[in-house]
Design a protein around this motif. Structure first.
Motif, PDB file in Angstrom:
ATOM      1  N   GLU A 290       7.933  -4.124  11.215  1.00  0.00           N
ATOM      2  CA  GLU A 290       7.519  -5.365  11.873  1.00  0.00           C
ATOM      3  C   GLU A 290       7.535  -5.228  13.395  1.00  0.00           C
ATOM      4  O   GLU A 290       6.710  -5.821  14.092  1.00  0.00           O
ATOM      5  CB  GLU A 290       8.417  -6.520  11.433  1.00  0.00           C
ATOM      6  N   THR A 291       8.456  -4.426  13.911  1.00  0.00           N
ATOM      7  CA  THR A 291       8.532  -4.258  15.365  1.00  0.00           C
ATOM      8  C   THR A 291       7.265  -3.625  15.927  1.00  0.00           C
ATOM      9  O   THR A 291       6.911  -3.855  17.088  1.00  0.00           O
ATOM     10  CB  THR A 291       9.743  -3.389  15.748  1.00  0.00           C
TER      11      THR A 291
ATOM     12  N   GLY B  16       1.289   0.640   1.257  1.00  0.00           N
ATOM     13  CA  GLY B  16       1.263  -0.778   1.615  1.00  0.00           C
ATOM     14  C   GLY B  16       2.274  -1.224   2.643  1.00  0.00           C
ATOM     15  O   GLY B  16       2.125  -2.282   3.256  1.00  0.00           O
ATOM     16  N   GLY B  17       3.331  -0.444   2.866  1.00  0.00           N
ATOM     17  CA  GLY B  17       4.361  -0.859   3.812  1.00  0.00           C
ATOM     18  C   GLY B  17       3.880  -0.873   5.247  1.00  0.00           C
ATOM     19  O   GLY B  17       4.319  -1.706   6.055  1.00  0.00           O
ATOM     20  N   ASN B  18       2.981   0.036   5.576  1.00  0.00           N
ATOM     21  CA  ASN B  18       2.429   0.109   6.925  1.00  0.00           C
ATOM     22  C   ASN B  18       1.651  -1.167   7.252  1.00  0.00           C
ATOM     23  O   ASN B  18       1.854  -1.799   8.292  1.00  0.00           O
ATOM     24  CB  ASN B  18       1.521   1.338   7.019  1.00  0.00           C
TER      25      ASN B  18
ATOM     26  N   GLY C 280       4.629  -8.358  11.631  1.00  0.00           N
ATOM     27  CA  GLY C 280       4.981  -8.337  13.046  1.00  0.00           C
ATOM     28  C   GLY C 280       3.958  -9.061  13.901  1.00  0.00           C
ATOM     29  O   GLY C 280       4.315  -9.791  14.837  1.00  0.00           O
ATOM     30  N   LEU C 281       2.674  -8.867  13.600  1.00  0.00           N
ATOM     31  CA  LEU C 281       1.619  -9.579  14.325  1.00  0.00           C
ATOM     32  C   LEU C 281       1.800 -11.085  14.183  1.00  0.00           C
ATOM     33  O   LEU C 281       1.678 -11.840  15.158  1.00  0.00           O
ATOM     34  CB  LEU C 281       0.241  -9.172  13.786  1.00  0.00           C
ATOM     35  N   ILE C 282       2.108 -11.512  12.961  1.00  0.00           N
ATOM     36  CA  ILE C 282       2.299 -12.944  12.695  1.00  0.00           C
ATOM     37  C   ILE C 282       3.522 -13.470  13.439  1.00  0.00           C
ATOM     38  O   ILE C 282       3.482 -14.544  14.054  1.00  0.00           O
ATOM     39  CB  ILE C 282       2.430 -13.189  11.177  1.00  0.00           C
TER      40      ILE C 282
END
Length: 470
Positions: free
Chosen positions: A209-210, A237-239, A246-248
């Motif tokens: 997320e960072t 899918g984790g990427n 993180g964008l959200i």
């Protein structure tokens, strides 16, 4: 019951011991589970994750503008326009990829909980990331590495990654393709009592997320606005999931999340014969589509990587186009990087041509390179395995038969995958798990969140499959 079945029957018990997560408590219905509670229970806030990563030199990687690639995109664009292309240089992380973000949180959690070591099952960069972080935190490390076909022949890229893990002092258990990997990994976890630093755990996804947050912060600082799109190499899918979350969290709600994978259609990833017929070990459709349409097929009971929730668009590109971009990046921008990030970069080169000159496209990762990751090593290996290597039109490429580098930049294209068809595939897989042809209302809401489909769409799909709602 044979040994394999006996061990598999203890899967949830082993996972509880090795991850410390009681997945059963999140179950809410026939199909649903409380995903946001799973993520919240990581127990580390975004600020705490950033602090954990900063302690070990992870994150705060530079956002680089690829001016020469942007010029080339504008030159071949039908409109003469193309967005500015930027790349987040994740090769600056300790082990050389964004996977350090995932590993940093998992390994920290293992240390905090008192585990003596960590283990991971991977044929990719994640093994090196876990091994690197384990060294920093003073833990032992075992990597289960699926790297061979039945002849004990492995691709240069996979073998390169295994050597890197050993370079960090990790024990590497090299395995052949097939169900042996998961069985062996479960056995390692049970025998050692080590922490499962799974790619698909909530800790790993929280670490990514960072990356999304940093992209937004850097774009706002440099340009005073959010990126128009972020292109993300998609495999398990984790990427996609972590970056999008993180964008959200950073408030970039209008930024498009675009997944990109190498097209390996027709090659079965668990096939001994097909294993060395492909020239990419990650970021391809052999992982991308199955993990998008059936995310809980991972090594934890409930995967935190759920890309269909976040992806606005999914494109594929050929092996030859990514090899071409890998060389182009080095020759035009002076950046020699590994192939995984160049999957999204090759796609971004095309997608940028759909935008205006003042728009911003961010490629979300680069990765380290090495002798085994070089296009020359991989292409020579392909030739040894009967694959033709040609220069021409990539549209004529057939995975497992040939690799075609574009003879002109204007021949580079992406293929848009039908998101509705992927959502239907997800529902088809989900419906197989329904007992007595009934689900609960909470399952309906869960399926809407998982697929971005409306309640009406899901209800219609249920009717077509003779499934009712309690």
């Amino acid at each position: 019951m044979n040994k394999y079945e006996e061990l598999m029957s203890r899967k949830n018990e082993i996972m509880l011991e090795s991850v410390g997560i009681n997945f059963d408590k999140y179950e809410t219905g026939e199909l649903s589970f409380d995903y946001e509670s799973l993520m919240k229970d990581v127990g580390y806030s975004l600020e705490e994750v950033r602090k954990i990563q900063k302690e070990v030199g992870v994150g705060d990687t530079p956002l680089l503008e690829l001016r020469n690639l942007t010029k080339l995109a504008r030159k071949v664009s039908k409109t003469g326009k193309a967005a500015r292309i930027f790349v987040k240089d994740e090769s600056c992380n300790p082990s050389g990829s964004f996977k350090d973000r995932r590993a940093s949180v998992s390994v920290y959690d293992a240390m905090k909980r008192g585990y003596k070591g960590v283990a991971a099952a991977t044929s990719g960069n994640y093994g090196a990331a876990v091994a690197s972080q384990a060294n920093i935190r003073g833990l032992k490390c075992i990597i289960a590495n699926e790297c061979y076909d039945s002849r004990k022949v492995g691709q240069p890229e996979i073998l390169e990654k295994g050597r890197k893990c050993e370079g960090y002092g990790s024990e590497v258990v090299r395995l052949t393709v097939g169900p042996e990997l998961f069985y062996t990994f479960l056995k390692i976890l049970e025998d050692t009592g080590y922490y499962n630093a799974s790619l698909y755990s909530s800790y790993g996804v929280a670490g990514v997320e960072t990356l999304g947050v940093e992209i937004v912060e850097q774009c706002r600082e440099k340009f005073g606005k959010d990126p128009n799109a972020v292109v993300i190499t998609h495999a398990g899918g984790g990427n996609v999931t972590g970056t999008a979350r993180g964008l959200i969290k950073a408030g970039a709600k209008d930024t498009k999340v675009i997944g990109a994978s190498v097209d390996l259609s027709g090659l079965h990833m668990a096939s001994d014969i097909a294993f060395n017929k492909k020239s990419f070990t990650t970021g391809h459709t052999g992982f991308g589509i199955p993990f998008m349409t059936n995310p809980d097929r991972s090594d934890v009971p409930r995967s935190a990587a759920r890309p269909l929730r976040y992806m606005d668009r999914y494109v594929t590109i050929t092996q030859g186009e990514v090899f071409w971009m890998t060389e182009l990046l080095a020759q035009l921008e002076g950046l020699e990087r590994g192939p995984a990030g160049n999957t999204s970069l090759a796609s971004a080169f095309v997608i940028a041509q759909e935008y205006e000159d003042d728009d911003i496209i961010v490629v979300q990762e680069t990765e380290y390179t090495g002798a085994g990751k070089s296009p020359i090593a991989q292409l020579n290996f392909a030739k040894e395995n009967g694959i033709e290597v040609l220069i021409g039109d990539p549209k004529d490429q057939v995975p497992g038969e040939n690799i075609i580098m574009p003879s002109h930049p204007g021949l580079v294209t992406v293929t848009d995958q039908n998101m509705d068809n992927l959502r239907k595939s997800y529902l088809k897989n989900a419906f197989k798990k329904v007992k007595e042809n009934k689900i609960k209302k909470i399952d309906l809401e869960f399926l809407c969140s998982e697929t971005k489909l409306s309640k009406e769409d899901i209800t219609e799909a249920l009717k077509q499959n003779n499934i009712g709602i309690e």
